[in-house]
Design a protein around this motif. Structure first.
Motif, PDB file in Angstrom:
ATOM      1  N   LEU A 215       2.619   5.267   4.335  1.00 25.61           N
ATOM      2  CA  LEU A 215       2.079   6.364   5.144  1.00 25.61           C
ATOM      3  C   LEU A 215       1.176   7.319   4.361  1.00 25.61           C
ATOM      4  O   LEU A 215       0.361   8.031   4.940  1.00 25.61           O
ATOM      5  N   TRP A 216       1.311   7.322   3.056  1.00 21.46           N
ATOM      6  CA  TRP A 216       0.541   8.289   2.256  1.00 21.46           C
ATOM      7  C   TRP A 216      -0.958   8.293   2.544  1.00 21.46           C
ATOM      8  O   TRP A 216      -1.559   9.363   2.720  1.00 21.46           O
ATOM      9  N   PRO A 217      -1.613   7.102   2.583  1.00 19.67           N
ATOM     10  CA  PRO A 217      -3.077   7.135   2.779  1.00 19.67           C
ATOM     11  C   PRO A 217      -3.500   7.943   4.007  1.00 19.67           C
ATOM     12  O   PRO A 217      -4.453   8.721   3.939  1.00 19.67           O
ATOM     13  N   TYR A 218      -2.763   7.801   5.099  1.00 27.38           N
ATOM     14  CA  TYR A 218      -3.095   8.576   6.303  1.00 27.38           C
ATOM     15  C   TYR A 218      -2.938  10.079   6.040  1.00 27.38           C
ATOM     16  O   TYR A 218      -3.842  10.875   6.330  1.00 27.38           O
ATOM     17  N   TYR A 219      -1.823  10.464   5.479  1.00 24.98           N
ATOM     18  CA  TYR A 219      -1.577  11.901   5.281  1.00 24.98           C
ATOM     19  C   TYR A 219      -2.467  12.500   4.190  1.00 24.98           C
ATOM     20  O   TYR A 219      -2.818  13.673   4.241  1.00 24.98           O
ATOM     21  N   GLU A 220      -2.845  11.672   3.222  1.00 26.22           N
ATOM     22  CA  GLU A 220      -3.773  12.187   2.204  1.00 26.22           C
ATOM     23  C   GLU A 220      -5.095  12.589   2.837  1.00 26.22           C
ATOM     24  O   GLU A 220      -5.724  13.574   2.441  1.00 26.22           O
ATOM     25  N   LYS A 221      -5.520  11.839   3.833  1.00 28.31           N
ATOM     26  CA  LYS A 221      -6.771  12.194   4.533  1.00 28.31           C
ATOM     27  C   LYS A 221      -6.623  13.531   5.245  1.00 28.31           C
ATOM     28  O   LYS A 221      -7.553  14.337   5.274  1.00 28.31           O
ATOM     29  N   LEU A 222      -5.455  13.754   5.833  1.00 30.73           N
ATOM     30  CA  LEU A 222      -5.248  15.036   6.528  1.00 30.73           C
ATOM     31  C   LEU A 222      -5.213  16.196   5.537  1.00 30.73           C
ATOM     32  O   LEU A 222      -5.723  17.282   5.810  1.00 30.73           O
ATOM     33  N   ILE A 223      -4.602  15.950   4.393  1.00 34.50           N
ATOM     34  CA  ILE A 223      -4.571  17.004   3.362  1.00 34.50           C
ATOM     35  C   ILE A 223      -6.006  17.327   2.944  1.00 34.50           C
ATOM     36  O   ILE A 223      -6.399  18.493   2.841  1.00 34.50           O
ATOM     37  N   GLU A 224      -6.774  16.271   2.748  1.00 33.19           N
ATOM     38  CA  GLU A 224      -8.187  16.424   2.362  1.00 33.19           C
ATOM     39  C   GLU A 224      -8.951  17.262   3.397  1.00 33.19           C
ATOM     40  O   GLU A 224      -9.810  18.070   3.072  1.00 33.19           O
ATOM     41  N   LYS A 225      -8.602  17.053   4.658  1.00 34.27           N
ATOM     42  CA  LYS A 225      -9.299  17.761   5.733  1.00 34.27           C
ATOM     43  C   LYS A 225      -8.900  19.242   5.834  1.00 34.27           C
ATOM     44  O   LYS A 225      -9.744  20.093   6.062  1.00 34.27           O
ATOM     45  N   TYR A 226      -7.641  19.539   5.676  1.00 33.92           N
ATOM     46  CA  TYR A 226      -7.170  20.902   5.988  1.00 33.92           C
ATOM     47  C   TYR A 226      -6.773  21.763   4.790  1.00 33.92           C
ATOM     48  O   TYR A 226      -6.724  22.982   4.910  1.00 33.92           O
ATOM     49  N   ILE A 227      -6.426  21.126   3.679  1.00 34.08           N
ATOM     50  CA  ILE A 227      -5.987  21.949   2.542  1.00 34.08           C
ATOM     51  C   ILE A 227      -6.167  21.148   1.242  1.00 34.08           C
ATOM     52  O   ILE A 227      -5.209  20.770   0.561  1.00 34.08           O
ATOM     53  N   PRO A 228      -7.435  20.863   0.911  1.00 32.96           N
ATOM     54  CA  PRO A 228      -7.727  19.918  -0.182  1.00 32.96           C
ATOM     55  C   PRO A 228      -7.605  20.523  -1.584  1.00 32.96           C
ATOM     56  O   PRO A 228      -7.570  21.746  -1.736  1.00 32.96           O
ATOM     57  N   GLY A 229      -7.587  19.625  -2.547  1.00 29.24           N
ATOM     58  CA  GLY A 229      -7.745  20.026  -3.943  1.00 29.24           C
ATOM     59  C   GLY A 229      -6.485  20.471  -4.653  1.00 29.24           C
ATOM     60  O   GLY A 229      -5.369  20.362  -4.129  1.00 29.24           O
TER      61      GLY A 229
END
Ligand SMILES: O[C@H]1[C@H](O)[C@@H](O)[C@H](O)[C@@H](O)[C@H]1O
Ligand SMILES: [Fe+2]
Length: 370
Positions: free
Chosen positions: A352-366
């Motif tokens: 599941l990580w790849p999906y959630y990593e994209k969301l992190i990138e979108k809303y609270i990256p870095g």
């Protein structure tokens, strides 16, 4: 004649509609036998269906704990005779609508009854006793000062979440698993029901990540558990309220020990000082690190542990109409997923990580400041 209950396929007790008359069918009268010894332990939840005879249930007092030696069997089929029961639940509670995804009857979640022979219950009670003793206005103000410097460490959301592998929440009677599992359970169930609200999935995933404070010297009672308002009378529905605050010094302070205490009537949720924990910390962290998550997500995060308000309806003399309606609506929407997904079903976190990593990138990256 007692009402007769039986388990349905989902292990939920339902009234058995087959008429039973003690004059026609000489059934022995059985005592309610619903509780620790008939409920499969969290680890045994694979059992889909109870086998063997129907368990009869008679309610005689609400949510009462009868102290007795701990049962050793998890046999859901056993029918216990008079004097056997450990815990009795009002059967009407078992008949209310269930979130369809809960793995056990909703009445069995958040059981804060006291049982000195149950190590998990004792762990929970101890955590709240400490919390309710030490969380004072002064304590919370100090913690806000310390933690809103955001100088404890730097990391991505993902790396902070991974640390929750090593955290078992000592305030939680429903989970005995690392918090990272709970994060994915919550997020994934939200994704099923709201496939298009990606921010809501991410909110489910990160809502407890503020618990990383526990790795920086904070005791669990300053990190986890339900929150309550400090600086005024403690809400009626705070768990263990009647016994746990006796040693809290604010209870003797006339500035704080009244209905309104240090607040003005209906000053609003955002102006209340809640006991310090992962909700307020994560909320402030997200604002500090300039998240683009919507305000609904921030409400859910900031108030998800505020049970005496969102579920107990306490503190309405301090809140506004918008708090009571709009904010509560979103917090409660979230709460169903936070609470009722607690089970031993472990999601495939690596996949599941790849999906959630994209969301992190979108809303609270870095790499962020914690
Ligand atoms: O024990 C739990 C746990 O600490 C949760 O993270 C919190 O949100 C709940 O309010 C609490 O009941
Ligand atoms: Fe939480």
């Amino acid at each position: 004649l007692p009402t007769v209950y039986k388990y349905n396929e989902n292990k939920i007790l339902e009234p058995d509609l087959v008429p039973v008359s003690s004059t026609v069918i000489p059934l022995p009268v059985y005592q309610v036998s619903y509780g620790l010894h008939v409920v499969p332990s969290l680890k045994d939840e694979k059992v889909e269906k109870p086998e063997g005879p129907i368990t009869l249930l008679t309610a005689h007092s609400k949510k009462k704990v009868l102290k007795e030696a701990k049962p050793t069997s998890n046999d859901v089929s056993s029918v216990k005779q008079e004097s056997q029961p450990i815990k009795v639940i009002d059967p009407s509670e078992l008949l209310r609508p269930e979130p369809s995804f809960a793995k056990k009857p909703v009445a069995q979640f958040r059981d804060y009854t006291i049982d000195e022979n149950d190590p998990i219950k004792e762990r929970v009670r101890r955590t709240y006793k400490e919390m309710h003793t030490h969380q004072t206005v002064q304590f919370v103000q100090d913690k806000i000062k310390t933690w809103t410097k955001f100088n404890h460490f730097k990391s991505t959301i993902k790396d902070a979440l991974i640390r929750l592998n090593d955290l078992v929440d000592e305030s939680d009677p429903d989970v005995d698993l690392p918090n990272i599992v709970h994060a994915f359970q919550t997020a994934e169930r939200i994704r099923v029901d709201y496939p298009d609200l990606d921010w809501f999935h991410l909110t489910g995933l990160i809502h407890d990540v503020g618990k990383v404070m526990a790795f920086y010297g904070e005791p669990q009672w300053a990190v986890v558990g339900d929150t309550f308002v400090v600086g005024c009378d403690w809400g009626e529905d705070v768990v263990y309220r009647d016994t746990s605050f006796v040693d809290n010094v604010d209870g003797k302070n006339p500035k704080y020990n009244t209905k309104f205490g240090m607040y003005k009537p209906n000053c609003g949720l955002e102006n209340l000082t809640l006991s310090w924990g992962h909700d307020e910390y994560l909320y402030r962290f997200l604002v500090h690190n300039k998240t683009t998550l919507p305000k609904q997500a921030l409400w859910m995060i900031r108030f998800h542990s505020f049970y005496p308000w969102h579920s107990g309806n306490n503190y309405s003399h301090l809140t506004t109409k918008n708090d009571e309606e709009e904010i509560r609506k979103w917090v409660l929407k979230f709460n169903g997923y936070d609470l009722y997904t607690k089970s031993t079903d472990i999601p495939d976190i690596e996949a599941l990580w790849p999906y959630y990593e994209k969301l992190i990138e979108k809303y609270i990256p870095g790499v962020l400041e914690w």
